[in-house]
Design a protein around this motif. Structure first.
Motif, PDB file in Angstrom:
ATOM      1  N   VAL A  11       0.870  -1.189   0.000  1.00  0.00           N
ATOM      2  CA  VAL A  11       0.000   0.000   0.000  1.00  0.00           C
ATOM      3  C   VAL A  11       0.901   1.232   0.000  1.00  0.00           C
ATOM      4  N   PRO A  12       1.305   1.702  -1.178  1.00  0.00           N
ATOM      5  CA  PRO A  12       2.218   2.851  -1.242  1.00  0.00           C
ATOM      6  C   PRO A  12       1.647   4.053  -0.507  1.00  0.00           C
ATOM      7  N   GLY A  13       2.496   4.713   0.273  1.00  0.00           N
ATOM      8  CA  GLY A  13       2.091   5.901   1.002  1.00  0.00           C
ATOM      9  C   GLY A  13       1.540   5.645   2.384  1.00  0.00           C
ATOM     10  N   LEU A  14       1.237   4.384   2.712  1.00  0.00           N
ATOM     11  CA  LEU A  14       0.730   4.055   4.053  1.00  0.00           C
ATOM     12  C   LEU A  14       1.906   3.923   5.019  1.00  0.00           C
ATOM     13  N   SER A  15       1.838   4.630   6.143  1.00  0.00           N
ATOM     14  CA  SER A  15       2.887   4.499   7.159  1.00  0.00           C
ATOM     15  C   SER A  15       2.390   3.579   8.268  1.00  0.00           C
ATOM     16  N   ILE A  16       3.256   2.670   8.697  1.00  0.00           N
ATOM     17  CA  ILE A  16       2.911   1.697   9.731  1.00  0.00           C
ATOM     18  C   ILE A  16       4.002   1.706  10.781  1.00  0.00           C
ATOM     19  N   SER A  17       3.609   1.791  12.042  1.00  0.00           N
ATOM     20  CA  SER A  17       4.584   1.740  13.136  1.00  0.00           C
ATOM     21  C   SER A  17       4.282   0.536  14.013  1.00  0.00           C
ATOM     22  N   VAL A  18       5.335  -0.089  14.507  1.00  0.00           N
ATOM     23  CA  VAL A  18       5.224  -1.268  15.381  1.00  0.00           C
ATOM     24  C   VAL A  18       6.019  -0.990  16.644  1.00  0.00           C
ATOM     25  N   ARG A  19       5.434  -1.257  17.799  1.00  0.00           N
ATOM     26  CA  ARG A  19       6.139  -1.106  19.076  1.00  0.00           C
ATOM     27  C   ARG A  19       5.920  -2.353  19.916  1.00  0.00           C
ATOM     28  N   ASP A  20       7.024  -2.961  20.343  1.00  0.00           N
ATOM     29  CA  ASP A  20       6.967  -4.157  21.187  1.00  0.00           C
ATOM     30  C   ASP A  20       7.492  -3.775  22.568  1.00  0.00           C
ATOM     31  N   GLU A  21       6.607  -3.795  23.558  1.00  0.00           N
ATOM     32  CA  GLU A  21       6.966  -3.387  24.919  1.00  0.00           C
ATOM     33  C   GLU A  21       7.219  -4.573  25.842  1.00  0.00           C
ATOM     34  N   ARG A  22       7.346  -5.776  25.287  1.00  0.00           N
ATOM     35  CA  ARG A  22       7.431  -6.962  26.130  1.00  0.00           C
ATOM     36  C   ARG A  22       8.824  -7.221  26.680  1.00  0.00           C
ATOM     37  N   GLY A  23       9.851  -6.725  26.047  1.00  0.00           N
ATOM     38  CA  GLY A  23      11.205  -6.977  26.512  1.00  0.00           C
ATOM     39  C   GLY A  23      11.696  -5.893  27.457  1.00  0.00           C
ATOM     40  N   GLU A  24      12.958  -6.049  27.864  1.00  0.00           N
ATOM     41  CA  GLU A  24      13.555  -5.049  28.749  1.00  0.00           C
ATOM     42  C   GLU A  24      13.667  -3.709  28.043  1.00  0.00           C
ATOM     43  N   GLU A  25      14.018  -3.753  26.762  1.00  0.00           N
ATOM     44  CA  GLU A  25      14.102  -2.526  25.969  1.00  0.00           C
ATOM     45  C   GLU A  25      13.021  -2.574  24.889  1.00  0.00           C
ATOM     46  N   PRO A  26      12.131  -1.583  24.843  1.00  0.00           N
ATOM     47  CA  PRO A  26      11.091  -1.576  23.797  1.00  0.00           C
ATOM     48  C   PRO A  26      11.717  -1.560  22.403  1.00  0.00           C
ATOM     49  N   ILE A  27      11.052  -2.232  21.478  1.00  0.00           N
ATOM     50  CA  ILE A  27      11.488  -2.266  20.085  1.00  0.00           C
ATOM     51  C   ILE A  27      10.492  -1.460  19.260  1.00  0.00           C
ATOM     52  N   GLU A  28      10.999  -0.507  18.492  1.00  0.00           N
ATOM     53  CA  GLU A  28      10.126   0.328  17.662  1.00  0.00           C
ATOM     54  C   GLU A  28      10.672   0.394  16.243  1.00  0.00           C
ATOM     55  N   GLU A  29       9.773   0.232  15.270  1.00  0.00           N
ATOM     56  CA  GLU A  29      10.142   0.381  13.863  1.00  0.00           C
ATOM     57  C   GLU A  29       8.971   0.979  13.115  1.00  0.00           C
ATOM     58  N   SER A  30       9.281   1.754  12.088  1.00  0.00           N
ATOM     59  CA  SER A  30       8.247   2.361  11.245  1.00  0.00           C
ATOM     60  C   SER A  30       8.559   2.050   9.790  1.00  0.00           C
ATOM     61  N   PHE A  31       7.498   1.927   8.990  1.00  0.00           N
ATOM     62  CA  PHE A  31       7.656   1.574   7.582  1.00  0.00           C
ATOM     63  C   PHE A  31       6.791   2.495   6.725  1.00  0.00           C
ATOM     64  N   ARG A  32       7.351   2.905   5.613  1.00  0.00           N
ATOM     65  CA  ARG A  32       6.603   3.634   4.592  1.00  0.00           C
ATOM     66  C   ARG A  32       7.380   3.520   3.284  1.00  0.00           C
ATOM     67  N   PHE A  33       6.712   3.051   2.229  1.00  0.00           N
ATOM     68  CA  PHE A  33       7.366   2.871   0.938  1.00  0.00           C
ATOM     69  C   PHE A  33       6.443   3.427  -0.145  1.00  0.00           C
ATOM     70  N   ASP A  34       6.975   4.360  -0.917  1.00  0.00           N
ATOM     71  CA  ASP A  34       6.180   4.960  -1.981  1.00  0.00           C
ATOM     72  C   ASP A  34       6.358   4.237  -3.312  1.00  0.00           C
ATOM     73  N   GLY A  35       7.337   3.297  -3.389  1.00  0.00           N
ATOM     74  CA  GLY A  35       7.596   2.610  -4.656  1.00  0.00           C
ATOM     75  C   GLY A  35       6.713   1.407  -4.898  1.00  0.00           C
ATOM     76  N   GLY A  36       5.899   1.011  -3.934  1.00  0.00           N
ATOM     77  CA  GLY A  36       4.980  -0.112  -4.133  1.00  0.00           C
ATOM     78  C   GLY A  36       5.686  -1.438  -4.316  1.00  0.00           C
ATOM     79  N   ILE A  37       5.052  -2.330  -5.098  1.00  0.00           N
ATOM     80  CA  ILE A  37       5.595  -3.686  -5.214  1.00  0.00           C
ATOM     81  C   ILE A  37       6.876  -3.727  -6.037  1.00  0.00           C
ATOM     82  N   GLY A  38       7.157  -2.691  -6.822  1.00  0.00           N
ATOM     83  CA  GLY A  38       8.443  -2.642  -7.512  1.00  0.00           C
ATOM     84  C   GLY A  38       9.584  -2.565  -6.515  1.00  0.00           C
ATOM     85  N   GLU A  39       9.405  -1.744  -5.494  1.00  0.00           N
ATOM     86  CA  GLU A  39      10.396  -1.629  -4.420  1.00  0.00           C
ATOM     87  C   GLU A  39      10.428  -2.917  -3.597  1.00  0.00           C
ATOM     88  N   PHE A  40       9.262  -3.540  -3.424  1.00  0.00           N
ATOM     89  CA  PHE A  40       9.177  -4.801  -2.688  1.00  0.00           C
ATOM     90  C   PHE A  40       9.958  -5.899  -3.404  1.00  0.00           C
TER      91      PHE A  40
END
Length: 695
Positions: free
Chosen positions: A224-253
Motif C-alpha cells: 500500500v504505497p504511502g501508508l505508514s505503519i509503526s510497530v512497538r513491542d513493549e514486552r522486553g527489557e528494551e522496547p522495540i520500535e520500527e516504522s515503515f513507509r514505501f512509496d515505490g509499491g511492489i516494484g520496491e518490494f
C-alpha cells in the motif's frame, strides 16, 4: 440400570436421538471450534487474530481513508491496533437495534465488506474476523473517534459490558450499548482495538514473534504505497520500535526480496479486466436471489531476474498474502511460459526443432510479486491462503502476456540488452537441466559392467554408505602415493590436472565443456545448480587434498568456487573438507622407548614450539628439518598417517555461515571485476609475512 437409562433405551434402542443434538448460538460456535476460524490455537492462531484486526485497518487504507496504522504488543500480553480511518459506525443498525460496533464485534458475518458499497477491495471478506477475535479474547476494548467524541465499548469473551478496572481479570458487568468518552475534534476519526487473548482457548506457550510482525507490516507497507505503519513491542527489557513507509509499491518490494545480482531491472506489468459473477443477493423480502454482478479485477505484477538459482514468488489478493497461491499465480505462470517461449522463437535462441523451455527454466533466478485487487474474492477457508476466483487465471494471464510482450518488443532505454540477457539465461538454464538429466541417468553407483560411464581416472571405493569419501587430488604423482595410502573400502580418489576452470567468470555451458569440472560433477553424481539433489550424492564427504603451497591454495579456491556455484547444498550440509597435510617433519636422532621417530608439524609456529621443547628435554634431531613442498614428497605410510587415515589425520570443514558474505568473497577473489581485487590485495599487502612466500 437406572430408570432414566431404561426409558432412554426404550425410546431409542441405539441411544441416540434428537435430544443429543446441540445448537451453538452466536459466538459460542467460535469458542467451541476455534480451529475452524483461525486454523489452530497455538502461536499461528494467535498471530492470525492479530492479522484479522490489522486487515480491517488496511482495508481502510486501500479505500483511501487511512494513512497511518499503529501496532503495539503490550507488556501484559495484550495486543493493540490503531488507525486513522473513518472509524467503525457507532449509530444504531435498524434491523438489530444494535450500535455498529456491537454488531460487528458480536455477530458472525456482519460488516461492511458485503455488497461492494463500502469497500471495492478488501481483505476482510466474511464478516467474521473482528467477531472471532472478540470471541477468543478474555477482554477486548474498542475506542472509536467519530462525530466529535471517543466512543467506548468493552467485551468479555464476546459479551458486551463494562470492566470496573484495567486488565481482563477486573470485575465485569454485562451491558449492551456504547459509552461516550472525551470530546475530540470533528475532523479526527479512527479506531483503537486492544484485546487480551483468552488462555482458556490458546495454549500456554502461544506467543507472537516480533520479527513476524515486523515482516508482515513491512510487507503491507510495500503493498500500500504511502501508508505508514509503526510497530512497538513493549514486552522486553528494551522496547522495540520500527516504522515503515514505501512509496515505490511492489516494484520496491521486488527489489527488497531479491538477494542476488540483477540481470534485469524490475518490470511492472499492470492492467485490469472484467468478469461476471453470479452471487446470491438478499432482496427486499429477505430472500437470497442469484444475481449476475459485474466485477473489475486489477492486476499489478513486479518481476526481475537475477544471477542466482532460487525462485521467490509472493502473491497477494487485496493486500492479503496467499502463501499457497491460487488462480492468480496460475495465470501468471501460464502467461510467463507462453510469452518467454514466443520471444525465444522470435529471436531464434530456440530453433524450430528445439523443445520449448519449461517453467522451472524460466523461474530460475526470478523474483516476482503478483497482486490482484477485486471485490469479494473467493478464498479457500477463512485463513485465505489460496485464491479460488476462477476468472483471475484468465485476466492475469491476458495482462501479463500483453505487458510482458510489449516490454520485450518495445523495451525502455537501457533494457534491451538486459532482456536479451534474460532470454539467454533461460536458454542456459534449459541446457543445464537437459545436461543434468543426462548426467543423473548415469550417476547411480555403477556395478562392474557399468563402470565405463564414470571417468576412467576415478579410483572408486567399494562401499556406498555415509562413510564413503571422495578425495580430489592434485596431480597424478600424488594420486600414485594416495592409492597406496588410502583405505579402498571407503576412500575414492579423483585426480585433477592442475588448476581447473574459474567458474565464477565462466558460463554454465563453458563449465560443462570443461573436462575437469564435468568429471567432478559426474563423479559426485547429484547434478548441478538447481537440479542438485543432496541425497543422490555418491559420497558422504568431499575432501580437497592439495599441496601446502600457493598453487595448492589456488587450486582449493577454484574447487570451492565450483562447489559453491553448482553444488552449494554440499557446503551447507557440512560435507566438504580440506585435507591439512603437515608442513614439516622432524626426525629424532635418539627417540626414547615408545616414542615415534618422526614428529609432524602443521605450522611454522608449531615447529618452533616443538623444537624448543625437544631442546629443553635434551633430545637431538636430524638437520635440516624436512619441509614438504608437495604431497608427492611423502611416501604412502607418511601420507596415510598424516592426511588420510581417519584415526590420525586433521581435516578442516568448509562451511557457509553466511551465504551472502560468502558470495561477495567468491566474487571478489574469483570474479571478472579486477579493480576490487587489486584494492583488496593492495590493502592487505602490509600484513603479509614475506618469509612465508615460497621462492
Amino acid at each position: 440400570m437406572t430408570a432414566e437409562t431404561a426409558e432412554l433405551t426404550a425410546d431409542d434402542p441405539h441411544g441416540y436421538s434428537a435430544r443429543h443434538l446441540s445448537v451453538l448460538e452466536g459466538l459460542e460456535a467460535v469458542r467451541k471450534r476455534p480451529g475452524m476460524y483461525i486454523g489452530s490455537t497455538d502461536s499461528r492462531g494467535l498471530v492470525h487474530c492479530l492479522w484479522e484486526i490489522v486487515d480491517n485497518s488496511v482495508d481502510e487504507a486501500l479505500g483511501g481513508h487511512c494513512t497511518h496504522i499503529e501496532v503495539v504488543l503490550h507488556a501484559d500480553g495484550s495486543i493493540e491496533v490503531g488507525d486513522d480511518g473513518r472509524g467503525i459506525p457507532v449509530d444504531i443498525e435498524p434491523k438489530t437495534g444494535l450500535p455498529g460496533v456491537e454488531l460487528v464485534m458480536t455477530r458472525l458475518h456482519a460488516g461492511g465488506k458485503f455488497g461492494g458499497v463500502s469497500y471495492t477491495a478488501s481483505g476482510g471478506l466474511h464478516g467474521v474476523g473482528a467477531s472471532v477475535v472478540n470471541a477468543l479474547s478474555s477482554r477486548l476494548d474498542v475506542e472509536v473517534d467519530r462525530d466529535g467524541h471517543t466512543h467506548l465499548m468493552s467485551f468479555k469473551r464476546g459479551l458486551p459490558g463494562e470492566f470496573a478496572d484495567e486488565g481482563p481479570t477486573a470485575k465485569f458487568k454485562k451491558k449492551s450499548g456504547m459509552r461516550l468518552g472525551k470530546r475530540v475534534a470533528k475532523k479526527i476519526t479512527g479506531n483503537r482495538v486492544r484485546f487480551w487473548p483468552d488462555r482458556q482457548i490458546f495454549i500456554k506457550d502461544a506467543t507472537i514473534a516480533t520479527e513476524l510482525v515486523l515482516d508482515r507490516m513491512r510487507q503491507t507497507a510495500f503493498l500500500v504505497p504511502g501508508l505508514s505503519i509503526s510497530v512497538r513491542d513493549e514486552r522486553g527489557e528494551e522496547p522495540i520500535e520500527e516504522s515503515f513507509r514505501f512509496d515505490g509499491g511492489i516494484g520496491e518490494f521486488c527489489s527488497y526480496l531479491a538477494s542476488d545480482e540483477a540481470v534485469s531491472d524490475v518490470l511492472r506489468l499492470q492492467g485490469r479486466g472484467h468478469f461476471t459473477e453470479t452471487v446470491p443477493v438478499l432482496d427486499d423480502q429477505g430472500h437470497l436471489t442469484p444475481t449476475d454482478v459485474e466485477r473489475d479485477l486489477e492486476v499489478d505484477v513486479a518481476l526481475r531476474w537475477g544471477t542466482g538459482y532460487d525462485t521467490i514468488t509472493r502473491s497477494f489478493v487485496n493486500v492479503i498474502a496467499t502463501p499457497k497461491h491460487g488462480t492468480h499465480v496460475s495465470g501468471f505462470d501460464r502467461a510467463l511460459v507462453k510469452t518467454i517461449n514466443e520471444q525465444l522463437r522470435s529471436t531464434r535462441l530456440l530453433k524450430n526443432g528445439d523443445d520449448p523451455v519449461l517453467k522451472d527454466d524460466i523461474l530460475e533466478g526470478l523474483t516476482a510479486v503478483v497482486t490482484v485487487r477485486l471485490p469479494e474474492p473467493q478464498f479457500e477457508g477463512q485463513t485465505k491462503e489460496v485464491l479460488g476466483t476462477s476468472a483471475a487465471t484468465r485476466i492475469v494471464s491476458q495482462v501479463v502476456t500483453r505487458e510482458l510482450k510489449a516490454a520485450f518488443e518495445s523495451p525502455k532505454r537501457g533494457q534491451k540488452q538486459q532482456l536479451r540477457n534474460v532470454l539467454e539465461k533461460v536458454v542456459s538454464a534449459a541446457k543445464t537441466r537437459i545436461a543434468a538429466r543426462t548426467q543423473r541417468d548415469n550417476q547411480r553407483r555403477k556395478n562392474a559392467l557399468e563402470n565405463s560411464a564414470l571417468p576412467a581416472k576415478l579410483v572408486d571405493c567399494r562401499t556406498s554408505d555415509d562413510r564413503s569419501e571422495l578425495f580430489i587430488v592434485e596431480g597424478d604423482s600424488a594420486l600414485g602415493t594416495a592409492k597406496l595410502a588410502r583405505n579402498s573400502e571407503f576412500q575414492a580418489l579423483l585426480p585433477i590436472r592442475g588448476k581447473i576452470l574459474n567458474v565464477q567468470k565462466s558460463s554454465v555451458a563453458d563449465m560443462l565443456k570443461n573436462a575437469e569440472c564435468s568429471a567432478i560433477i559426474q563423479v559426485i553424481g547429484a547434478g548441478s545448480g538447481r537440479t542438485f539433489e543432496l541425497d543422490s550424492a555418491r559420497y558422504g564427504r568431499i575432501i580437497l587434498m592439495a599441496d601446502a603451497d600457493v598453487d595448492g591454495s589456488h587450486i582449493r579456491c577454484l574447487l570451492l568456487t565450483l562447489i559453491y556455484r553448482y553444488m552449494q547444498p554440499m557446503l551447507e550440509a557440512g560435507r566438504v573438507f580440506a585435507a591439512v597435510p603437515p608442513l614439516h617433519r622432524i626426525q629424532l636422532s635418539n627417540p626414547k622407548r615408545g616414542q615415534n621417530r618422526y614428529i609432524y608439524c602443521y605450522t611454522d609456529g608449531e615447529l618452533r614450539k616443538k623444537l624448543v621443547e625437544l631442546e629443553r628435554k635434551g633430545q637431538r634431531w636430524k638437520e635440516p628439518v624436512q619441509r614438504y613442498k608437495g604431497l608427492g614428497e611423502m611416501d604412502a605410510d607418511q601420507l596415510a598417517e598424516t592426511t588420510m587415515d581417519p584415526r590420525h589425520r586433521m581435516l578442516r570443514r568448509i562451511r557457509i555461515e553466511d551465504a551472502e558474505d560468502a558470495a561477495k568473497i567468491f566474487d571478489l577473489l574469483m570474479g571478472s571485476e579486477v579493480a576490487p581485487r587489486r584494492e583488496f590485495i593492495t590493502a592487505g599487502a602490509s600484513e603479509l609475512d614475506t618469509a612465508r612466500i615460497d621462492t
